[in-house]
Design a protein around this motif. Structure first.
Motif, PDB file in Angstrom:
ATOM      1  N   TYR A 468       0.870  -1.177   0.000  1.00  0.00           N
ATOM      2  CA  TYR A 468       0.000   0.000   0.000  1.00  0.00           C
ATOM      3  C   TYR A 468       0.905   1.225   0.000  1.00  0.00           C
ATOM      4  CZ  TYR A 468      -2.992   3.783   1.597  1.00  0.00           C
ATOM      5  OH  TYR A 468      -3.641   4.988   1.700  1.00  0.00           O
ATOM      6  N   ASP A 469       0.699   2.106  -0.977  1.00  0.00           N
ATOM      7  CA  ASP A 469       1.566   3.271  -1.151  1.00  0.00           C
ATOM      8  C   ASP A 469       0.706   4.534  -1.120  1.00  0.00           C
ATOM      9  OD1 ASP A 469       4.653   3.532  -2.279  1.00  0.00           O
ATOM     10  OD2 ASP A 469       3.407   5.279  -2.722  1.00  0.00           O
ATOM     11  N   TYR A 470       1.084   5.474  -0.276  1.00  0.00           N
ATOM     12  CA  TYR A 470       0.382   6.755  -0.160  1.00  0.00           C
ATOM     13  C   TYR A 470       1.378   7.879  -0.421  1.00  0.00           C
ATOM     14  CZ  TYR A 470      -1.678  10.904   2.009  1.00  0.00           C
ATOM     15  OH  TYR A 470      -2.137  12.175   2.244  1.00  0.00           O
ATOM     16  N   SER A 509      -3.308  14.136  -3.350  1.00  0.00           N
ATOM     17  CA  SER A 509      -2.940  12.913  -2.644  1.00  0.00           C
ATOM     18  C   SER A 509      -3.299  11.723  -3.512  1.00  0.00           C
ATOM     19  CB  SER A 509      -3.668  12.816  -1.299  1.00  0.00           C
ATOM     20  OG  SER A 509      -3.319  13.889  -0.456  1.00  0.00           O
ATOM     21  N   TYR A 510      -2.459  10.677  -3.430  1.00  0.00           N
ATOM     22  CA  TYR A 510      -2.653   9.491  -4.260  1.00  0.00           C
ATOM     23  C   TYR A 510      -2.489   8.244  -3.401  1.00  0.00           C
ATOM     24  CZ  TYR A 510      -1.479  13.103  -7.678  1.00  0.00           C
ATOM     25  OH  TYR A 510      -1.428  14.265  -8.394  1.00  0.00           O
ATOM     26  N   ASN A 511      -3.300   7.243  -3.702  1.00  0.00           N
ATOM     27  CA  ASN A 511      -3.221   5.951  -3.028  1.00  0.00           C
ATOM     28  C   ASN A 511      -3.088   4.858  -4.076  1.00  0.00           C
ATOM     29  OD1 ASN A 511      -4.196   6.431   0.015  1.00  0.00           O
ATOM     30  ND2 ASN A 511      -5.339   7.786  -1.359  1.00  0.00           N
ATOM     31  N   GLN A 512      -2.259   3.872  -3.786  1.00  0.00           N
ATOM     32  CA  GLN A 512      -2.095   2.768  -4.721  1.00  0.00           C
ATOM     33  C   GLN A 512      -1.908   1.463  -3.961  1.00  0.00           C
ATOM     34  OE1 GLN A 512      -2.068   2.471  -8.132  1.00  0.00           O
ATOM     35  NE2 GLN A 512      -2.692   4.614  -8.356  1.00  0.00           N
TER      36      GLN A 512
END
Length: 806
Positions: A468-470, A509-512
Motif C-alpha cells: 500500500y503506497d500513499y 494525494s494518491y493511493n495505490q
C-alpha cells in the motif's frame, strides 16, 4: 603461502569447489580450471539483501549484474555509460549531470517522476537530479527490469538499479586509479580500505574528474560541454557482535560544467550543427547523501533499518532559444532536503515459507527559484506581432467603411493602408520584464509491504506480494509578469503597462495498491529455472511549475489590446483552470512477464531470456509547453502498450582465458489512446497519435564484448588482456507525431591491459569508427519559428588508465 592466504583459499573452496579461486586482501586471483566456467556473481560478490530471500537469478524477474572488473573491461565510468550494455534500458549521455532521464521497456521521461529507482548501498535516491553522478569505489551494480513496486514502492515502475560500494571488511588496501585521454580527459580516484579489527573497518576516498569537451560553441567560442567535478566518500562498518551490524555511508560530490550543447538538426539528413547559443549554458551542483544502516540477526528473522538524509543544491542557466539570437534564457536554483526511513523484517528460517515485511517513509522539502528572462529579440518579436495585429485590424476596419461607399475590397485595402501611412503609420515597442518564479514542492510518501514465497514442491516456488503506497504532493507558488508597450498610432503615442500576478497553493494525494504474483520452477540442480510474473507499477503524479512562464505570456498576449495600464485579475475559476493545466496524474501499468535463467554447457554459459507485455494507463510524457514552445511540462496520454524481449548471454572459454557477453532487447511501445490539441493557423486542431511509437524509447538495444587474457610466465608482467566491445541503439523517435528520428547506430570500443600485479596499465579507445549520431532531439518554437535541435553523441576518443593496488 602465509596464513591469511591459506584461510582465504579455504573460504574460496567452501564457497564454490568448482571456482578454484583464492582471495588475498584487495585482489581476487582465479586459478586455471580443467574446464571453462562462468560463476554466479551473486554468490561470488556477496552483499547484504535486507528484502530479497533469493539470489538475483533465482528470482522471477529480468536482471543484469556487473562486477567492478566487468565495468573496467567495458571502460564505463558511470550509470549512463553502463546502460548501453543492458537490454531495453537507455540512460542517454546528454545535457548535463542535471538531466538523468532513464527509459526502460517503453516508459520514462525527462522531468519530474522517474520510471526507475536508484539505490546506493541500500539508500534510495529521492531526487531525479541526483541520479547522474560519478561512480567509483564500487563492488557491483544490479539492474532489475520490470515493476518493483511491491518491495520498492513508487517510481520503480520500470525497475531499479542497486549500486554497492566495496566493503572494507572484505577488501583491504589502497586503490589508486589515474586516467588521461584526448580532449584533455583526466581522472584521479583514491580510496583506502582498512580493517582495524574483526569488529570495525572503514574506507575513505576521493576523486577528481574533468574534460575539456567535444563540442565548441560556434557563437561564443567556448567548449560547450567542458566539465570539472570532484568529491569524497566515507564508509564505516561496525560489527559489535555476530548478530549486530552497523553501516554508515557519506558521499559528497560537486560538479561544474558547461551543458546542453544542442545544435540545429536537419530532420531530413539527421545531421546536427555545432551548438551556437549567444549565452553558454552551464550547470553547478552540490549533493550530499548519507545513510545509517542497522541490521540484527534474530532467531527466525532478520531486522534492518536504513535511515538517510539527502541534500542537493544546484544552479542551472540555459539559453532556451538554443540560437545565436538573443530571445530568452532561464535560470533555475534547486534547494532540496530529504529524509527517508525504511524498516524491514525478513524471515531467516529454512522451510517452505519465506517472507519479508516492512514499512517505508520519506519527506522531501524542495524550493525552486526559476526566473525566465526575455531578451531584446523577444521584445522585438512580440512588438512586431502586436503591431501587425493592430495594423491589420485598423486596415480591415477602415476598408469596411470604404467598401460601403462602393469601392472594391482591393481598392479599399490599398486606400486604408495609404491613409494610415500618410498619418504616421503604426509602431510598437515592447519591453517584457523577466518572469520571476518561487516554488515550494514538499512531498510525502508512506508505504507498507509484505511479500511471501512458498515452496509448493522441491522445485516450484510461488511468490505473492502486496504494497500500500500513499503519497501527497504540494505546490505553493508566486510568480508574475510585466509587459510595457509603447504604441505610436498615426502620430498619437500611448504607453500601456500590463501586469499579472499568480499566487496560490494546492495539493494532491494518491493511493495505490501494488500487487505481485510470481511462479518460479527450478529445472535442475545447477540453478537453471523458468518463471512467470504479474506485477503492477506506479509513477507518482505532481505539478508542472516549469510552464508558468508560458501561462503568463499567454495571459499578456491575450490582453495586449488594452488601451490603459491593466493589472490582469484572476478569479477562483482562473486558478481552477491553472490547477487543471499544471497537474498531471500518476501513471500505472500492469506487467506480464515470462522468462528463464539457464546455466548451459556445464556452467560455461549463462543465458537470461524474458518476454513481457505492459499495459500503461495515464502514461506520463515530457513535452514542450504548448503555446510558445518553451518550458517543459508533463502530460498524461490515455493508454499505451509495450511489449518486447530481452536476452543476455555471458560465458567463459579456453580455460577461462576468454570472457564474453552479449545482450539484445526489442521494445515495441505505442500509444493506444492519446489525443493532443495543436495550434494551426490560430485555431486548435485535435490530432490522434494512436499506434505511433512512444518517443525517446529505442526499439532495439544491442551490445557485445569479449576479452582474451594471455598469461605471461615472466615474474613482472603477469598477463596481457585484449578486449573489444560494441553497443547500439535505434530507431528512436523524437516526437509523438513520429516525424523525425535517430536511426539505429552502433559504436565500438577496445582496450589492451598489461597486468603487473599491483599495477594494471590499460590503453582504451571509444567510438573507434567515429560514428555520428544524436543522443537527444527536441522541437522548439520559442522564437516564433519551429526548429529541431539535437545533441550529438561523443566522437572518437583515446586514453590510458593506470590502476594500482597496494
Amino acid at each position: 603461502m602465509n596464513k591469511k592466504l591459506l584461510m582465504a583459499a579455504a573460504v574460496g573452496a567452501v564457497m564454490s569447489s568448482s571456482m578454484q579461486a583464492v582471495t588475498i586482501p584487495g585482489r581476487p586471483i582465479y586459478s586455471l580450471a580443467d574446464s571453462s566456467r562462468v560463476f554466479d556473481l551473486d554468490e561470488v560478490l556477496v552483499v547484504s539483501q535486507p528484502k530479497e530471500q533469493f539470489r538475483l537469478r533465482q528470482q522471477p524477474l529480468s536482471s543484469n549484474m556487473f562486477s567492478v572488473r566487468e565495468m573496467q573491461s567495458l571502460n564505463v565510468r558511470d550509470l549512463r555509460e553502463l546502460s548501453a550494455y543492458v537490454p531495453s534500458l537507455a540512460m542517454p549521455n546528454y545535457g548535463s549531470r542535471y538531466t538523468s532521464s532513464i527509459y526502460v521497456r517503453g516508459i520514462g521521461s525527462r522531468v519530474n517522476s522517474p520510471a526507475v529507482g536508484i539505490y546506493v548501498d541500500g539508500m534510495p535516491l529521492l531526487s531525479k537530479s541526483a541520479y547522474n553522478f560519478h561512480s567509483y569505489a564500487l563492488e557491483r551494480v544490479d539492474i532489475m527490469r520490470g515493476p518493483q513496486g511491491t518491495l520498492y514502492g513508487q517510481n520503480t515502475e520500470g525497475g531499479i538499479v542497486r549500486m554497492y560500494s566495496r566493503n572494507p571488511m572484505n577488501y583491504q588496501g589502497t586503490d589508486v586509479n589515474l586516467g588521461l585521454g584526448s580532449r584533455w580527459y583526466r581522472n584521479v580516484e583514491l580510496t583506502h580500505y582498512n580493517k582495524v579489527s574483526d569488529r570495525f573497518a572503514f574506507s575513505i576516498g576521493g576523486f577528481y574528474n574533468g574534460q575539456n569537451g567535444f563540442f565548441r560553441n560556434a557563437t561564443t567560442g567556448e567548449r560547450a560541454d567542458r566539465y570539472n567535478e570532484g568529491g569524497g566518500k566515507l564508509r564505516l562498518v561496525f560489527q559489535p557482535t555476530s548478530r549486530v551490524g552497523i553501516n554508515y555511508i557519506a558521499d559528497y560530490q560537486y560538479v561544474r560544467q558547461n551543458g546542453f550543447p544542442y545544435g540545429v538538426l536537419d530532420a531530413e539528413t539527421g545531421r546536427t550543427a555545432s551548438p551556437a547559443t549567444n549565452r553558454q549554458s552551464n550547470y553547478r551542483r552540490n549533493i550530499f547523501n548519507t545513510a545509517l544502516d542497522f541490521n540484527y540477526k534474530g532467531n527466525g528473522f532478520d531486522f534492518n533499518s536504513t535511515t538517510s538524509y539527502q541534500y542537493l543544491k544546484d544552479y542551472m542557466m540555459m539559453d532556451i532559444d538554443y540560437l545565436p539570437a538573443d530571445f530568452m534564457h532561464m535560470e533555475e536554483r534547486q534547494h532540496q532536503n530529504a529524509v527517508t526511513e525504511e524498516l524491514v523484517l525478513k524471515g531467516n528460517r529454512k522451510g517452505i515459507w519465506h517472507w519479508t515485511t516492512g514499512a517505508f517513509g520519506s519527506y522531501q522539502w524542495q524550493k525552486t527559484v526559476a526566473p525566465v528572462h526575455f531578451d531584446g529579440e523577444m521584445d522585438a518579436f512580440l512588438g512586431s506581432t502586436i503591431r501587425n495585429a493592430m495594423y491589420n485590424a485598423m486596415v480591415r476596419s477602415m476598408a469596411g467603411r470604404f467598401t460601403a461607399q462602393g469601392m472594391t475590397m482591393e481598392q479599399a485595402m490599398a486606400m486604408a493602408q495609404q491613409m494610415i501611412e500618410s498619418r504616421g503609420g503604426v509602431s510598437m515597442d515592447v519591453d517584457l520584464a523577466s518572469v520571476p518564479g518561487l516554488f515550494h514542492t514538499p512531498q510525502l510518501n508512506l508505504g507498507v509491504f509484505h511479500e511471501s514465497s512458498f515452496d509448493l514442491t522441491d522445485r516450484l516456488t510461488a511468490t505473492l506480494g502486496l504494497r500500500y503506497d500513499y503519497s501527497r504532493v504540494k505546490l505553493s507558488y508566486e510568480t508574475s509578469a510585466k509587459m510595457t508597450s509603447t504604441a505610436n498610432v498615426m502620430g498619437t503615442e500611448a504607453t500601456v503597462v500590463l501586469t499579472s500576478l499568480l499566487q496560490d497553493e494546492m495539493h494532491n494525494s494518491y493511493n495505490q495498491l501494488l500487487p505481485k504474483l510470481g511462479l518460479s520452477y527450478r529445472i535442475d540442480d545447477s540453478g537453471s529455472n523458468v518463471y512467470t510474473t504479474v506485477s503492477k507499477g506506479y509513477r507518482a503524479g505532481g505539478f508542472n511549475f516549469q510552464m508558468f512562464s508560458d501561462i503568463l505570456q499567454t495571459e499578456l498576449n491575450r490582453n495586449s489590446s488594452q488601451r490603459g495600464d491593466y493589472d490582469i485579475p484572476h478569479t477562483e475559476q482562473d486558478y481552477d483552470n491553472i490547477r487543471h493545466t499544471i497537474s498531471y496524474d500518476p501513471e500505472t501499468s500492469w506487467n506480464y512477464e515470462a522468462g528463464t535463467h539457464l546455466n548451459l554447457f556445464d556452467n560455461s554459459v549463462q543465458l537470461d531470456l524474458a518476454a513481457y507485455y505492459m499495459q500503461v494507463h495515464n502514461q506520463q510524457l515530457s513535452v514542450m509547453a504548448g503555446n510558445y514552445g518553451f518550458g517543459r511540462m508533463m502530460v498524461n496520454a490515455g493508454r499505451a502498450r509495450s511489449c518486447g524481449i530481452e536476452a543476455s548471454l555471458r560465458g567463459q572459454a579456453f580455460d577461462d582465458h576468454l570472457s564474453w557477453s552479449a545482450c539484445y532487447g526489442f521494445t515495441h511501445a505505442v500509444f493506444k489512446d492519446y489525443t493532443d490539441s495543436l495550434s494551426e493557423q490560430g485555431a486548435l486542431k485535435e490530432v490522434s497519435y494512436e499506434d505511433n511509437k512512444i518517443p525517446f524509447v529505442p526499439q532495439h538495444t544491442f551490445a557485445a564484448s569479449a576479452d582474451y587474457r594471455i598469461d605471461i610466465a615472466e615474474s613482472g608482467l603477469r598477463a596481457v588482456t585484449i578486449g573489444a566491445n560494441v553497443s547500439g541503439r535505434g530507431k528512436i523517435y523524437w516526437d509523438e507525431a513520429n516525424t523525425y528520428c535517430q536511426k539505429f547506430y552502433a559504436v565500438a570500443g577496445a582496450h589492451a591491459d598489461a597486468d603487473f600485479g599491483a599495477v594494471v596499465l590499460s590503453l582504451w579507445g571509444r567510438n573507434l569508427t567515429n560514428t555520428r549520431y544524436n543522443t537527444f532531439a527536441v522541437n522548439s518554437a520559442a522564437t516564433g519559428r519551429s526548429y529541431e535541435f539535437a545533441q550529438r553523441g561523443n566522437p572518437v576518443q583515446f586514453g590510458v588508465d593506470v590502476r594500482m593496488h597496494f
